[in-house]
Enzyme design. Sequence first.
Site: not given
Length: 298
Positions: A10-11, A65, A67, A106, A130, A134, A155
């Site tokens: 993931g990112q 996660a 997302t 988040t 969401y 979380k 973000w």
Amino acid sequence: MRILLTGSTGQVGWELQRTLMTLGEIIPVGREISSSGLRIDLSQPDTIRHVIREVMPELIVNAAAYTAVDKAETEPELAMAINGTALGVIAEEAKLLGAGVIHYSTDYVFNGNQATPYTEQDEPDPQNIYGKTKLAGEKAIQAVGVPHFILRTSWVYGLRGKNFLLTMLKLAQEREELRVVDDQVGAPTWSRMIAESTAQILSQGTRDVSDFLSNNSGIYNLTASGQTSWYGFAKAIFEYDSNPSQQKLKKLVAIPSQEYPTPAKRPAYSSLDTQKISSTFGLAFPSWQINLELVLGS
């Protein structure tokens, strides 16, 4: 130190593979079989327990996660399984091993009604599925009592995966006009900054990571400094874009949220106060504009 890294493709997970290398042996796992020969599905508790018991890590870094904020409204059970229930399982297994847990949460755990940045002491009140899942994940970790850092960010963007930055760059090549919401405010945060900050924090406790986490356990806000709207973010993306000749875009229009309805309600204001993490670990975060310039200049 053996570090089990979930969500490694993931990112944030992708960046963590690089930044955590100096701290120990990284065992990356994801939904597909990774270089470690293992795979993990956070919606299936049995696979979580199997992988953790196989690896026997000293630290579990969960960058995985669910997302898809809007899709979660129609898949609440799956979102809860991955973002909520799985974290209880991870925490339980970590506690059995005497390991610590790092988890990313988040800004969407807040309702967005404030006009000043949210601190870690402010009461969460998520407005969408969401955010609720979380928050459930945060509470699951805390309930087990395992040494932990819960790092709330916002973000998140980068040059891989699905995110606002890549969506804007793609749409600018396809459309002459874009209409972007201007009444939701937060802090765009580069995935690499999150990963590098995580490594900087952990480097302070490498002699005994469990003891370090125990002494500093809690929730910390981790975002770039400053704030903007989605429109402001989009405007900066196009200004900093190093390949403007590829843009077809001629007009960027600011609109209110009601002109762009989404299945999931977003907080109108979700900037996070980072004073706690800065004072505890001596970190300073660059402005979101500086990070964006670095990303688009790379």
